[in-house]
Design a protein around this motif. Sequence first.
Motif, PDB file in Angstrom:
ATOM      1  N   LEU A   6      66.270  21.406   7.026  1.00 19.60           N
ATOM      2  CA  LEU A   6      67.403  20.697   7.615  1.00 19.60           C
ATOM      3  C   LEU A   6      67.937  21.445   8.831  1.00 19.60           C
ATOM      4  O   LEU A   6      68.247  20.841   9.859  1.00 19.60           O
ATOM      5  CB  LEU A   6      68.503  20.530   6.565  1.00 19.60           C
ATOM      6  CG  LEU A   6      69.696  19.687   6.979  1.00 19.60           C
ATOM      7  CD1 LEU A   6      69.251  18.268   7.298  1.00 19.60           C
ATOM      8  CD2 LEU A   6      70.724  19.677   5.870  1.00 19.60           C
ATOM      9  N   ILE A   7      68.015  22.765   8.745  1.00 20.26           N
ATOM     10  CA  ILE A   7      68.475  23.577   9.872  1.00 20.26           C
ATOM     11  C   ILE A   7      67.517  23.445  11.042  1.00 20.26           C
ATOM     12  O   ILE A   7      67.942  23.320  12.199  1.00 20.26           O
ATOM     13  CB  ILE A   7      68.632  25.050   9.440  1.00 20.26           C
ATOM     14  CG1 ILE A   7      69.809  25.174   8.460  1.00 20.26           C
ATOM     15  CG2 ILE A   7      68.850  25.956  10.642  1.00 20.26           C
ATOM     16  CD1 ILE A   7      69.936  26.531   7.825  1.00 20.26           C
ATOM     17  N   ILE A   8      66.211  23.452  10.789  1.00 16.35           N
ATOM     18  CA  ILE A   8      65.221  23.303  11.851  1.00 16.35           C
ATOM     19  C   ILE A   8      65.381  21.959  12.549  1.00 16.35           C
ATOM     20  O   ILE A   8      65.319  21.874  13.778  1.00 16.35           O
ATOM     21  CB  ILE A   8      63.795  23.466  11.286  1.00 16.35           C
ATOM     22  CG1 ILE A   8      63.558  24.916  10.874  1.00 16.35           C
ATOM     23  CG2 ILE A   8      62.748  23.036  12.300  1.00 16.35           C
ATOM     24  CD1 ILE A   8      62.261  25.142  10.145  1.00 16.35           C
ATOM     25  N   ILE A   9      65.616  20.908  11.785  1.00 19.54           N
ATOM     26  CA  ILE A   9      65.786  19.583  12.373  1.00 19.54           C
ATOM     27  C   ILE A   9      67.041  19.539  13.241  1.00 19.54           C
ATOM     28  O   ILE A   9      67.022  18.998  14.350  1.00 19.54           O
ATOM     29  CB  ILE A   9      65.828  18.512  11.269  1.00 19.54           C
ATOM     30  CG1 ILE A   9      64.465  18.408  10.603  1.00 19.54           C
ATOM     31  CG2 ILE A   9      66.254  17.160  11.829  1.00 19.54           C
ATOM     32  CD1 ILE A   9      64.451  17.539   9.365  1.00 19.54           C
ATOM     33  N   VAL A  10      68.138  20.126  12.768  1.00 23.17           N
ATOM     34  CA  VAL A  10      69.378  20.148  13.546  1.00 23.17           C
ATOM     35  C   VAL A  10      69.180  20.926  14.847  1.00 23.17           C
ATOM     36  O   VAL A  10      69.621  20.487  15.917  1.00 23.17           O
ATOM     37  CB  VAL A  10      70.531  20.742  12.708  1.00 23.17           C
ATOM     38  CG1 VAL A  10      71.758  20.996  13.569  1.00 23.17           C
ATOM     39  CG2 VAL A  10      70.878  19.813  11.561  1.00 23.17           C
ATOM     40  N   VAL A  11      68.506  22.068  14.776  1.00 25.95           N
ATOM     41  CA  VAL A  11      68.243  22.855  15.978  1.00 25.95           C
ATOM     42  C   VAL A  11      67.386  22.057  16.962  1.00 25.95           C
ATOM     43  O   VAL A  11      67.641  22.071  18.173  1.00 25.95           O
ATOM     44  CB  VAL A  11      67.558  24.197  15.618  1.00 25.95           C
ATOM     45  CG1 VAL A  11      67.025  24.900  16.860  1.00 25.95           C
ATOM     46  CG2 VAL A  11      68.545  25.092  14.886  1.00 25.95           C
ATOM     47  N   ILE A  13      67.299  18.812  17.327  1.00 24.25           N
ATOM     48  CA  ILE A  13      68.131  17.774  17.934  1.00 24.25           C
ATOM     49  C   ILE A  13      69.047  18.373  18.988  1.00 24.25           C
ATOM     50  O   ILE A  13      69.195  17.818  20.083  1.00 24.25           O
ATOM     51  CB  ILE A  13      68.936  17.036  16.839  1.00 24.25           C
ATOM     52  CG1 ILE A  13      67.987  16.224  15.960  1.00 24.25           C
ATOM     53  CG2 ILE A  13      69.998  16.137  17.456  1.00 24.25           C
ATOM     54  CD1 ILE A  13      68.644  15.645  14.725  1.00 24.25           C
ATOM     55  N   VAL A  14      69.660  19.517  18.689  1.00 22.87           N
ATOM     56  CA  VAL A  14      70.555  20.163  19.651  1.00 22.87           C
ATOM     57  C   VAL A  14      69.782  20.559  20.908  1.00 22.87           C
ATOM     58  O   VAL A  14      70.245  20.330  22.032  1.00 22.87           O
ATOM     59  CB  VAL A  14      71.247  21.387  19.014  1.00 22.87           C
ATOM     60  CG1 VAL A  14      71.969  22.211  20.070  1.00 22.87           C
ATOM     61  CG2 VAL A  14      72.222  20.935  17.943  1.00 22.87           C
ATOM     62  N   LEU A  15      68.601  21.134  20.739  1.00 28.56           N
ATOM     63  CA  LEU A  15      67.801  21.511  21.900  1.00 28.56           C
ATOM     64  C   LEU A  15      67.391  20.291  22.710  1.00 28.56           C
ATOM     65  O   LEU A  15      67.335  20.348  23.943  1.00 28.56           O
ATOM     66  CB  LEU A  15      66.558  22.296  21.460  1.00 28.56           C
ATOM     67  CG  LEU A  15      66.811  23.729  21.015  1.00 28.56           C
ATOM     68  CD1 LEU A  15      65.526  24.354  20.497  1.00 28.56           C
ATOM     69  CD2 LEU A  15      67.380  24.560  22.138  1.00 28.56           C
ATOM     70  N   ALA A  16      67.106  19.183  22.046  1.00 32.98           N
ATOM     71  CA  ALA A  16      66.741  17.962  22.767  1.00 32.98           C
ATOM     72  C   ALA A  16      67.913  17.457  23.598  1.00 32.98           C
ATOM     73  O   ALA A  16      67.730  17.036  24.746  1.00 32.98           O
ATOM     74  CB  ALA A  16      66.279  16.889  21.777  1.00 32.98           C
ATOM     75  N   ILE A  17      69.116  17.511  23.045  1.00 33.10           N
ATOM     76  CA  ILE A  17      70.300  17.061  23.781  1.00 33.10           C
ATOM     77  C   ILE A  17      70.565  17.973  24.974  1.00 33.10           C
ATOM     78  O   ILE A  17      70.786  17.509  26.093  1.00 33.10           O
ATOM     79  CB  ILE A  17      71.523  17.006  22.844  1.00 33.10           C
ATOM     80  CG1 ILE A  17      71.338  15.891  21.818  1.00 33.10           C
ATOM     81  CG2 ILE A  17      72.806  16.787  23.636  1.00 33.10           C
ATOM     82  CD1 ILE A  17      72.376  15.900  20.713  1.00 33.10           C
ATOM     83  N   LEU A  28      63.412  23.294  27.515  1.00 32.63           N
ATOM     84  CA  LEU A  28      64.083  23.186  26.218  1.00 32.63           C
ATOM     85  C   LEU A  28      63.718  21.877  25.521  1.00 32.63           C
ATOM     86  O   LEU A  28      63.638  21.822  24.299  1.00 32.63           O
ATOM     87  CB  LEU A  28      65.605  23.258  26.393  1.00 32.63           C
ATOM     88  CG  LEU A  28      66.209  24.648  26.546  1.00 32.63           C
ATOM     89  CD1 LEU A  28      67.716  24.526  26.743  1.00 32.63           C
ATOM     90  CD2 LEU A  28      65.900  25.518  25.358  1.00 32.63           C
ATOM     91  N   LEU A  29      63.502  20.835  26.318  1.00 33.78           N
ATOM     92  CA  LEU A  29      63.113  19.562  25.736  1.00 33.78           C
ATOM     93  C   LEU A  29      61.747  19.675  25.070  1.00 33.78           C
ATOM     94  O   LEU A  29      61.539  19.158  23.969  1.00 33.78           O
ATOM     95  CB  LEU A  29      63.087  18.483  26.825  1.00 33.78           C
ATOM     96  CG  LEU A  29      62.779  17.069  26.360  1.00 33.78           C
ATOM     97  CD1 LEU A  29      63.829  16.621  25.350  1.00 33.78           C
ATOM     98  CD2 LEU A  29      62.763  16.120  27.528  1.00 33.78           C
ATOM     99  N   LEU A  33      60.891  19.204  21.139  1.00 34.23           N
ATOM    100  CA  LEU A  33      59.868  18.280  20.660  1.00 34.23           C
ATOM    101  C   LEU A  33      58.878  18.982  19.734  1.00 34.23           C
ATOM    102  O   LEU A  33      58.499  18.451  18.686  1.00 34.23           O
ATOM    103  CB  LEU A  33      59.130  17.643  21.837  1.00 34.23           C
ATOM    104  CG  LEU A  33      59.934  16.621  22.630  1.00 34.23           C
ATOM    105  CD1 LEU A  33      59.160  16.180  23.866  1.00 34.23           C
ATOM    106  CD2 LEU A  33      60.283  15.430  21.772  1.00 34.23           C
ATOM    107  N   ILE A  34      58.462  20.190  20.110  1.00 27.81           N
ATOM    108  CA  ILE A  34      57.511  20.943  19.292  1.00 27.81           C
ATOM    109  C   ILE A  34      58.132  21.292  17.940  1.00 27.81           C
ATOM    110  O   ILE A  34      57.513  21.109  16.885  1.00 27.81           O
ATOM    111  CB  ILE A  34      57.041  22.213  20.033  1.00 27.81           C
ATOM    112  CG1 ILE A  34      56.184  21.807  21.239  1.00 27.81           C
ATOM    113  CG2 ILE A  34      56.266  23.137  19.104  1.00 27.81           C
ATOM    114  CD1 ILE A  34      55.863  22.940  22.172  1.00 27.81           C
ATOM    115  N   ILE A  35      59.387  21.763  17.949  1.00 31.37           N
ATOM    116  CA  ILE A  35      60.060  22.105  16.696  1.00 31.37           C
ATOM    117  C   ILE A  35      60.251  20.864  15.839  1.00 31.37           C
ATOM    118  O   ILE A  35      60.073  20.896  14.616  1.00 31.37           O
ATOM    119  CB  ILE A  35      61.415  22.796  16.991  1.00 31.37           C
ATOM    120  CG1 ILE A  35      61.167  24.166  17.605  1.00 31.37           C
ATOM    121  CG2 ILE A  35      62.232  22.933  15.714  1.00 31.37           C
ATOM    122  CD1 ILE A  35      62.432  24.868  18.047  1.00 31.37           C
ATOM    123  N   GLY A  36      60.592  19.749  16.496  1.00 30.90           N
ATOM    124  CA  GLY A  36      60.761  18.500  15.756  1.00 30.90           C
ATOM    125  C   GLY A  36      59.482  18.041  15.094  1.00 30.90           C
ATOM    126  O   GLY A  36      59.489  17.593  13.947  1.00 30.90           O
TER     127      GLY A  36
END
Length: 53
Positions: A6-11, A13-17, A28-29, A33-36
Amino acid sequence: MNIALLIIIVVAIVLAIVGGMNAALSWLLWVALIIGVIALIAFLLRVVRGGNA
């Protein structure tokens, strides 16, 4: 869902924004994307394996 996942997903999303708001930091985008994608694969593996794998 695992708290670390869950923390990885939140990070991601924040990096995408942040990456979307500042064109100079477009890398950063890509990182988001890679982390997502990694988080999505990990989530799908947990679902397929049936939970606590």
